[in-house]
Design an enzyme around this catalytic site. Structure first.
Site, PDB file in Angstrom:
ATOM      1  N   SER A  39      39.261  37.893  35.360  1.00  0.00           N
ATOM      2  CA  SER A  39      39.128  39.224  34.047  1.00  0.00           C
ATOM      3  C   SER A  39      40.189  37.721  33.071  1.00  0.00           C
ATOM      4  CB  SER A  39      39.969  40.419  34.265  1.00  0.00           C
ATOM      5  OG  SER A  39      40.566  41.128  33.456  1.00  0.00           O
ATOM      6  N   ASP A  46      30.643  46.630  37.918  1.00  0.00           N
ATOM      7  CA  ASP A  46      32.215  46.217  37.195  1.00  0.00           C
ATOM      8  C   ASP A  46      31.842  46.498  34.659  1.00  0.00           C
ATOM      9  OD1 ASP A  46      35.030  45.857  35.599  1.00  0.00           O
ATOM     10  OD2 ASP A  46      33.832  43.263  36.059  1.00  0.00           O
ATOM     11  N   HIS A 104      35.890  46.343  39.089  1.00  0.00           N
ATOM     12  CA  HIS A 104      36.405  45.988  38.196  1.00  0.00           C
ATOM     13  C   HIS A 104      37.261  44.603  39.814  1.00  0.00           C
ATOM     14  CE1 HIS A 104      37.702  43.051  34.791  1.00  0.00           C
ATOM     15  NE2 HIS A 104      38.752  43.372  34.977  1.00  0.00           N
TER      16      HIS A 104
END
Length: 351
Positions: free
Chosen positions: A153, A295, A328
């Site tokens: 991320s 995600d 995610h």
């Protein structure tokens, strides 16, 4: 989730290093810039077996092993002895990034010039600033070269920035559930941080002497946990919906006790200013780009565009997609589905 028993690094000791008069890209100077970090494995005599691990927006430098509270790191299925990032072979370093709230200098830190928290007066920072402080740490440790930079991320942003800022410093990049442009994820509608701005104690970010914003910050964290897919991740442990909700709120409150609300704005601003999409030709490292099918922040629909940009820029890149229902945060609990590809990638780099 990883159970504490699954971690085989044991308890890790947090460390930190402080630099005086750290200059930002903007020209602003932090009188003191502390970087908190953990290390796993042993540094080779030539100091060329290091891997840098970079964390997400609301996370910390506790990537593997157990902390003092007995909690496993956020990538404990990936980093450790005989794992994809094998600490029997490499020396892994995981730092808390500049602007965050887990030991590194950020808005909640005391400004030595005023004796009070920086709060909203903390200077604007960039991904380059975050990476430059990590580079200062590596220089202090005498590390001349990295095998790889790997992160998820916001940590993936850092990996991309490393590839552009210091193209000869590493052999590989592993950006996971991320993109080379912070504008690839759009959370402005609705703004997940609006609740903080609406809190009666917010006071333009000067909430420290007004009772704080704990309850609202915990509420914001709950929203992020939902967005990240944490409800799906804990469903097996908490099949009852009410129990699952209670656990999400417990997790949110535990996090909110340790995080400064202004860090959310500082880091979000850095993400909004981040883009290296037009600089990918600077990257000389090999790239393993990883996305997850469910995600919501960085969907797999990004892959064709990003991979085409890599190809056009002459970057040696391969793509892995994690088939998952966990969103995610899938890269750690779903390690078995992609860790073999990562382990092969690391082996090809000589790790």
């Amino acid at each position: 989730m990883v159970s504490p028993a699954a971690s085989n690094l044991g308890t890790v000791t947090p460390q930190s290093l402080t630099f005086a008069n750290f200059r930002l890209v903007s020209g602003a100077v932090l009188p003191q810039a502390t970087i908190a970090y953990e290390t796993y494995g042993r540094l080779a005599a030539d100091k060329r077996n290091a891997v840098l691990i970079t964390h997400g927006y609301t996370s910390s430098g506790h990537a593997a092993g157990l902390n003092a509270a007995g909690e496993p790191g956020w990538w404990d299925n990936i980093v450790g002895p005989d794992k994809a990032i094998d600490t029997d072979r490499v020396f892994a370093i995981a730092s808390n990034m500049l602007g965050s709230s887990f030991g590194s200098t950020g808005p909640g830190s005391i400004d030595p010039r005023t004796g009070k928290p920086y709060g909203p007066d903390f200077p604007d920072i960039t991904l380059a600033d975050i990476v430059n402080l990590q580079k200062a740490l590596l220089d202090h440790l005498g590390i001349p070269h990295l095998i790889a930079v790997a992160g998820i991320s916001f940590g993936g942003y850092q990996a991309f920035q490393w590839g552009v800022s210091y193209p000869d410093f590493m052999d590989g990049l592993v950006p996971v559930v991320t993109a080379p442009d912070g504008r690839a994820v759009d959370l402005k509608d609705p703004n997940p941080l609006q609740k903080l701005l609406d809190d009666p104690n917010w006071n333009g970010g000067r909430f420290y002497d007004r009772g704080g914003v704990f309850a609202t910050l915990a509420d914001v964290r709950y929203d992020f946990l939902r967005l990240y897919g944490m409800a799906e991740q804990i469903q097996a442990r908490f099949p009852d919906a009410a129990a699952r909700e209670a656990e999400l709120h417990r997790m949110a409150e535990a996090w909110a006790r340790n995080f400064d609300a202004n860090s959310l704005f500082v880091l979000r601003g850095a993400a909004g200013r981040f883009s290296v999409s037009d600089q990918l030709a600077k990257i000389r490292a090999k790239v393993l780009y990883v996305l997850a099918t469910t995600d919501k922040l960085f969907p797999p629909s990004l892959a064709p565009v990003v991979m085409a940009k890599f190809k056009a820029a002459g970057v040696d890149a391969e793509y892995v997609e994690i088939e998952t229902d966990l969103g995610h945060l899938a890269s750690n609990p779903e390690a078995a589905k992609w860790a073999p590809r990562l382990k092969a990638f690391m082996a090809a780099l000589g790790a």
